[in-house]
Motif scaffolding. Structure first.
Motif, PDB file in Angstrom:
ATOM      1  N   ASP A  81       5.983  -3.698 -13.105  1.00  0.00           N
ATOM      2  CA  ASP A  81       6.978  -3.369 -11.511  1.00  0.00           C
ATOM      3  C   ASP A  81       5.845  -2.563 -10.543  1.00  0.00           C
ATOM      4  OD1 ASP A  81       9.516  -3.658 -12.452  1.00  0.00           O
ATOM      5  OD2 ASP A  81       9.227  -2.154 -13.714  1.00  0.00           O
ATOM      6  N   PHE A  82       4.807  -2.236 -11.318  1.00  0.00           N
ATOM      7  CA  PHE A  82       3.140  -1.385 -10.459  1.00  0.00           C
ATOM      8  C   PHE A  82       2.453  -2.355  -9.458  1.00  0.00           C
ATOM      9  CE2 PHE A  82      -1.494  -0.472  -9.856  1.00  0.00           C
ATOM     10  CZ  PHE A  82      -0.801   0.913  -9.122  1.00  0.00           C
ATOM     11  N   LEU A  83       2.868  -3.962  -9.929  1.00  0.00           N
ATOM     12  CA  LEU A  83       1.871  -5.574  -8.674  1.00  0.00           C
ATOM     13  C   LEU A  83       2.688  -5.650  -8.159  1.00  0.00           C
ATOM     14  CD1 LEU A  83      -0.523  -6.893 -11.741  1.00  0.00           C
ATOM     15  CD2 LEU A  83      -0.823  -5.930  -9.045  1.00  0.00           C
ATOM     16  N   SER A  84       4.103  -5.632  -8.527  1.00  0.00           N
ATOM     17  CA  SER A  84       5.147  -5.750  -7.309  1.00  0.00           C
ATOM     18  C   SER A  84       5.121  -5.095  -6.051  1.00  0.00           C
ATOM     19  CB  SER A  84       6.400  -6.106  -8.066  1.00  0.00           C
ATOM     20  OG  SER A  84       6.835  -6.455  -8.868  1.00  0.00           O
ATOM     21  N   ALA A  85       4.867  -3.812  -6.504  1.00  0.00           N
ATOM     22  CA  ALA A  85       5.251  -3.270  -5.657  1.00  0.00           C
ATOM     23  C   ALA A  85       3.577  -3.007  -5.196  1.00  0.00           C
ATOM     24  CB  ALA A  85       5.505  -1.502  -5.672  1.00  0.00           C
ATOM     25  N   ALA A  86       2.628  -2.985  -5.266  1.00  0.00           N
ATOM     26  CA  ALA A  86       1.192  -2.984  -5.152  1.00  0.00           C
ATOM     27  C   ALA A  86       1.500  -4.760  -3.832  1.00  0.00           C
ATOM     28  CB  ALA A  86      -0.033  -3.419  -5.709  1.00  0.00           C
ATOM     29  N   ARG A  87       1.770  -5.426  -4.375  1.00  0.00           N
ATOM     30  CA  ARG A  87       2.134  -7.002  -3.221  1.00  0.00           C
ATOM     31  C   ARG A  87       2.562  -6.870  -2.165  1.00  0.00           C
ATOM     32  NH1 ARG A  87       1.424 -10.475  -8.995  1.00  0.00           N
ATOM     33  NH2 ARG A  87      -0.286 -10.072  -9.310  1.00  0.00           N
ATOM     34  N   ARG A  88       3.324  -5.917  -2.466  1.00  0.00           N
ATOM     35  CA  ARG A  88       4.718  -5.436  -0.602  1.00  0.00           C
ATOM     36  C   ARG A  88       3.231  -4.952  -0.131  1.00  0.00           C
ATOM     37  NH1 ARG A  88       8.380  -4.809  -4.766  1.00  0.00           N
ATOM     38  NH2 ARG A  88       8.695  -2.779  -4.885  1.00  0.00           N
ATOM     39  N   VAL A  89       2.351  -4.035   0.140  1.00  0.00           N
ATOM     40  CA  VAL A  89       1.651  -3.231   0.663  1.00  0.00           C
ATOM     41  C   VAL A  89       0.082  -4.051   1.080  1.00  0.00           C
ATOM     42  CG1 VAL A  89       0.573  -0.665   0.940  1.00  0.00           C
ATOM     43  CG2 VAL A  89       2.948  -1.660  -0.488  1.00  0.00           C
ATOM     44  N   LEU A 114      -6.513  -5.059 -10.956  1.00  0.00           N
ATOM     45  CA  LEU A 114      -5.169  -6.038 -11.416  1.00  0.00           C
ATOM     46  C   LEU A 114      -5.136  -6.782 -10.236  1.00  0.00           C
ATOM     47  CD1 LEU A 114      -2.492  -3.595 -12.595  1.00  0.00           C
ATOM     48  CD2 LEU A 114      -4.086  -4.347 -13.582  1.00  0.00           C
ATOM     49  N   ASP A 115      -5.293  -6.870  -9.301  1.00  0.00           N
ATOM     50  CA  ASP A 115      -5.358  -7.948  -7.995  1.00  0.00           C
ATOM     51  C   ASP A 115      -6.303  -7.631  -6.491  1.00  0.00           C
ATOM     52  OD1 ASP A 115      -4.813 -10.445  -7.105  1.00  0.00           O
ATOM     53  OD2 ASP A 115      -2.220  -9.483  -6.707  1.00  0.00           O
ATOM     54  N   ILE A 116      -6.539  -9.153  -6.319  1.00  0.00           N
ATOM     55  CA  ILE A 116      -6.983  -8.339  -4.650  1.00  0.00           C
ATOM     56  C   ILE A 116      -6.346  -9.490  -4.251  1.00  0.00           C
ATOM     57  CG2 ILE A 116      -8.989 -10.074  -5.880  1.00  0.00           C
ATOM     58  CD1 ILE A 116     -11.019  -8.684  -4.684  1.00  0.00           C
ATOM     59  N   LEU A 117      -6.767  -9.290  -2.818  1.00  0.00           N
ATOM     60  CA  LEU A 117      -5.726  -9.811  -1.717  1.00  0.00           C
ATOM     61  C   LEU A 117      -8.082 -10.686  -0.957  1.00  0.00           C
ATOM     62  CD1 LEU A 117      -4.132 -11.605  -0.362  1.00  0.00           C
ATOM     63  CD2 LEU A 117      -3.477  -9.675   0.689  1.00  0.00           C
ATOM     64  N   GLU A 118      -8.128 -11.488  -0.895  1.00  0.00           N
ATOM     65  CA  GLU A 118      -8.704 -11.636   0.091  1.00  0.00           C
ATOM     66  C   GLU A 118      -9.147 -11.792   1.111  1.00  0.00           C
ATOM     67  OE1 GLU A 118     -12.158 -14.353  -1.850  1.00  0.00           O
ATOM     68  OE2 GLU A 118     -11.931 -13.552  -4.392  1.00  0.00           O
TER      69      GLU A 118
END
Length: 256
Positions: A81-89, A114-118
């Motif tokens: 849930d945390f990642l899903s919300a983060a990936r929207r922002v 947890l994730d990186i958007l390069e």
């Protein structure tokens, strides 16, 4: 299939069958339901009991699942849930800052990416998901200590000097002052403290109870992200972290 894999399959088969039955169950009944030998079921139940995944009623001698499995499932669901919300922002922030963006969670030993958007640039940011940053030198770690008093007390305590994994000595009093400023301003900076030539700017993410649950960060080269970051980048990051916190149920001003 190897013996080890057979063992794992049997253990999970027992857990799944017990969850399906929903009531305390005995060894003989489980063996019949699974169509396996009773001694094999008994050995697995004994191991699962020692690990805390099942409990045995001393009167009926029947077994039932413990909340330990629930807590694991809840932790996984919470992370998703945390990642899903983060990936929207994250995409909006990366586009506004024109820099890479990462999201992290706080663990006992540090802050885990947890994730990186390069964002495409001349310098590759080598902090893939799974990287663990320490609390003392990373922007994410400074945010964690600034907004989690118990963590701050545990990590620094009464020490006068902190010896980092990178071989640096940090004055504890100076660090406390920096963390107090981080809490006041709502963001932290790490200038080439983790990676040479790379700076990071991080902000807190709060959950619905007002407790720090993670960090959102902008990462870039010293040329693209100076140690004295422009107001535009700070505003973009803080705004994105507040937006993400709101999606997790947080209301501004409720941080603990």
């Amino acid at each position: 299939m190897s013996v080890m894999l057979n063992t794992v399959v049997t253990a999970f088969s027992i857990i799944e069958k017990m969850a399906e039955v929903g009531t305390p169950v005995g060894v003989s009944e489980l063996a019949r339901l699974l169509d396996v030998r009773k001694p094999l079921v008994f050995r697995h139940l004994r191991t699962l009991r020692e690990l805390g995944y099942v409990a045995q009623d001393p009167t009926t001698e029947k077994y039932s699942l413990t909340p330990r499995l629930f807590h694991i499932g809840h932790a996984i669901a919470d992370r998703i849930d945390f990642l899903s919300a983060a990936r929207r922002v994250m995409p909006e922030l990366a586009a506004a800052a024109r820099l890479s963006v990462s999201v992290s969670r706080i663990e006992e030993q540090g802050v885990r990416v947890l994730d990186i958007l390069e964002f495409r640039s001349t310098i590759e940011i080598s902090t893939p998901p799974g990287s663990l940053f320490d609390f003392f030198t990373s922007a994410q770690g400074k945010v964690a200590m600034a907004f989690l008093p118990d963590l701050l007390a545990t990590q620094i305590g009464s020490s006068a000097t902190i010896h980092t994994a990178q071989g640096r000595d940090i004055d504890a009093a100076t660090l406390r002052e920096e963390l107090a400023q981080v809490r006041t301003q709502g963001w932290a900076m790490s200038a080439q403290e983790v990676l040479t030539g790379v700076n990071a700017l991080a902000a807190p993410i709060f959950d619905g109870t007002g407790v720090l649950t993670g960090t959102l960060a902008i990462i870039g080269s010293t040329q693209d992200l100076p140690s004295d970051p422009p107001a535009m980048l700070i505003e973009a990051l803080v705004s994105a972290s507040q937006k993400l916190s709101e999606q997790l149920g947080h209301r501004k001003g409720e941080a603990k």
